[in-house]
Design a protein around this motif. Structure first.
Motif, mmCIF file in Angstrom:
data_model
loop_
_atom_site.group_PDB
_atom_site.id
_atom_site.type_symbol
_atom_site.label_atom_id
_atom_site.label_comp_id
_atom_site.label_asym_id
_atom_site.label_seq_id
_atom_site.Cartn_x
_atom_site.Cartn_y
_atom_site.Cartn_z
ATOM 1 N N ASP A 120 1.272 -1.572 -10.427
ATOM 2 C CA ASP A 120 2.208 -0.585 -9.630
ATOM 3 C C ASP A 120 1.595 0.475 -9.046
ATOM 4 O OD1 ASP A 120 1.639 1.410 -11.547
ATOM 5 O OD2 ASP A 120 3.500 1.076 -12.704
ATOM 6 N N LYS A 121 2.623 1.232 -8.182
ATOM 7 C CA LYS A 121 1.813 2.296 -7.440
ATOM 8 C C LYS A 121 0.990 3.335 -8.328
ATOM 9 C CE LYS A 121 3.150 5.977 -4.066
ATOM 10 N NZ LYS A 121 4.012 6.563 -3.360
ATOM 11 N N GLU A 122 1.421 3.724 -9.443
ATOM 12 C CA GLU A 122 0.663 5.027 -10.286
ATOM 13 C C GLU A 122 -0.562 4.140 -10.638
ATOM 14 O OE1 GLU A 122 3.912 4.214 -10.768
ATOM 15 O OE2 GLU A 122 4.448 5.989 -9.746
ATOM 16 N N ARG A 182 1.211 8.059 0.102
ATOM 17 C CA ARG A 182 0.961 6.700 0.641
ATOM 18 C C ARG A 182 1.982 5.606 -0.171
ATOM 19 N NH1 ARG A 182 -5.537 6.113 1.191
ATOM 20 N NH2 ARG A 182 -5.906 8.381 1.856
ATOM 21 N N SER A 183 2.447 4.823 0.897
ATOM 22 C CA SER A 183 3.011 3.453 0.271
ATOM 23 C C SER A 183 2.368 2.582 -0.548
ATOM 24 C CB SER A 183 3.593 2.620 1.549
ATOM 25 O OG SER A 183 2.581 1.843 1.960
ATOM 26 N N LYS A 184 2.971 1.919 -1.503
ATOM 27 C CA LYS A 184 2.296 1.069 -2.387
ATOM 28 C C LYS A 184 1.445 0.098 -1.539
ATOM 29 C CE LYS A 184 2.511 -2.229 -6.169
ATOM 30 N NZ LYS A 184 3.681 -3.301 -6.800
ATOM 31 N N LYS A 185 1.965 -0.394 -0.427
ATOM 32 C CA LYS A 185 1.207 -1.451 0.316
ATOM 33 C C LYS A 185 -0.224 -0.772 0.823
ATOM 34 C CE LYS A 185 1.551 -4.228 4.434
ATOM 35 N NZ LYS A 185 2.299 -4.859 5.668
ATOM 36 N N ILE A 245 -3.150 4.236 -7.944
ATOM 37 C CA ILE A 245 -3.686 5.554 -7.644
ATOM 38 C C ILE A 245 -4.861 5.644 -8.665
ATOM 39 C CG2 ILE A 245 -3.060 7.939 -7.878
ATOM 40 C CD1 ILE A 245 -0.320 7.269 -6.414
ATOM 41 N N LEU A 298 -1.885 1.433 -0.498
ATOM 42 C CA LEU A 298 -2.439 1.835 -1.735
ATOM 43 C C LEU A 298 -3.325 0.423 -1.934
ATOM 44 C CD1 LEU A 298 -0.429 4.072 -3.720
ATOM 45 C CD2 LEU A 298 -2.330 4.694 -2.460
ATOM 46 N N TYR A 299 -2.437 -0.690 -2.006
ATOM 47 C CA TYR A 299 -2.910 -2.001 -2.328
ATOM 48 C C TYR A 299 -4.075 -2.322 -1.177
ATOM 49 C CZ TYR A 299 -3.181 -7.117 -2.538
ATOM 50 O OH TYR A 299 -3.707 -8.201 -2.837
ATOM 51 N N TYR A 327 -2.770 10.071 -2.241
ATOM 52 C CA TYR A 327 -2.334 9.052 -2.483
ATOM 53 C C TYR A 327 -0.922 8.845 -2.882
ATOM 54 C CZ TYR A 327 -7.302 7.106 -3.093
ATOM 55 O OH TYR A 327 -8.429 6.533 -2.747
ATOM 56 N N GLU A 328 -0.420 9.672 -3.427
ATOM 57 C CA GLU A 328 0.827 9.956 -3.858
ATOM 58 C C GLU A 328 1.821 9.819 -2.792
ATOM 59 O OE1 GLU A 328 -1.282 11.445 -7.187
ATOM 60 O OE2 GLU A 328 -1.469 12.006 -5.209
#
Length: 79
Positions: free
Chosen positions: A68-70, A47-50, A73, A52-53, A44-45
């Motif tokens: 946010d990204k964290e 990967r882009s935020k998009k 995750i 993950l979204y 996951y770390e």
């Protein structure tokens, strides 16, 4: 209630480190042929935020648009 019995602890931990949720990792690690096959996914770390979204959207995580990204995750790992 504690964690259910895991047949393949090593695979379970590897799946959790890759970002799988507890239930999904347990199901995979408890299959009859656990550890014999399967693909690997990017952590996951990395990967882009998009990305993950989109994964959060796919599995129905509420509130994802404000995360946010964290947080994404964390939500994906603990879903």
């Amino acid at each position: 209630m504690g964690r259910p019995s895991i047949k393949n602890e090593k695979q379970y931990e590897a799946l959790r480190n890759q970002g799988y949720g507890k239930e999904k990792a347990a199901r995979i690690a408890n299959t009859q042929n656990a550890g014999k096959n399967g693909g690997s996914s990017e952590k996951y770390e990395k990967r882009s935020k998009k990305e993950l979204y989109e994964q959060a959207k796919k599995i129905g995580i509420d509130g994802r648009s404000k995360m946010d990204k964290e947080e994404l995750i964390d939500a994906l790992r603990n879903h």
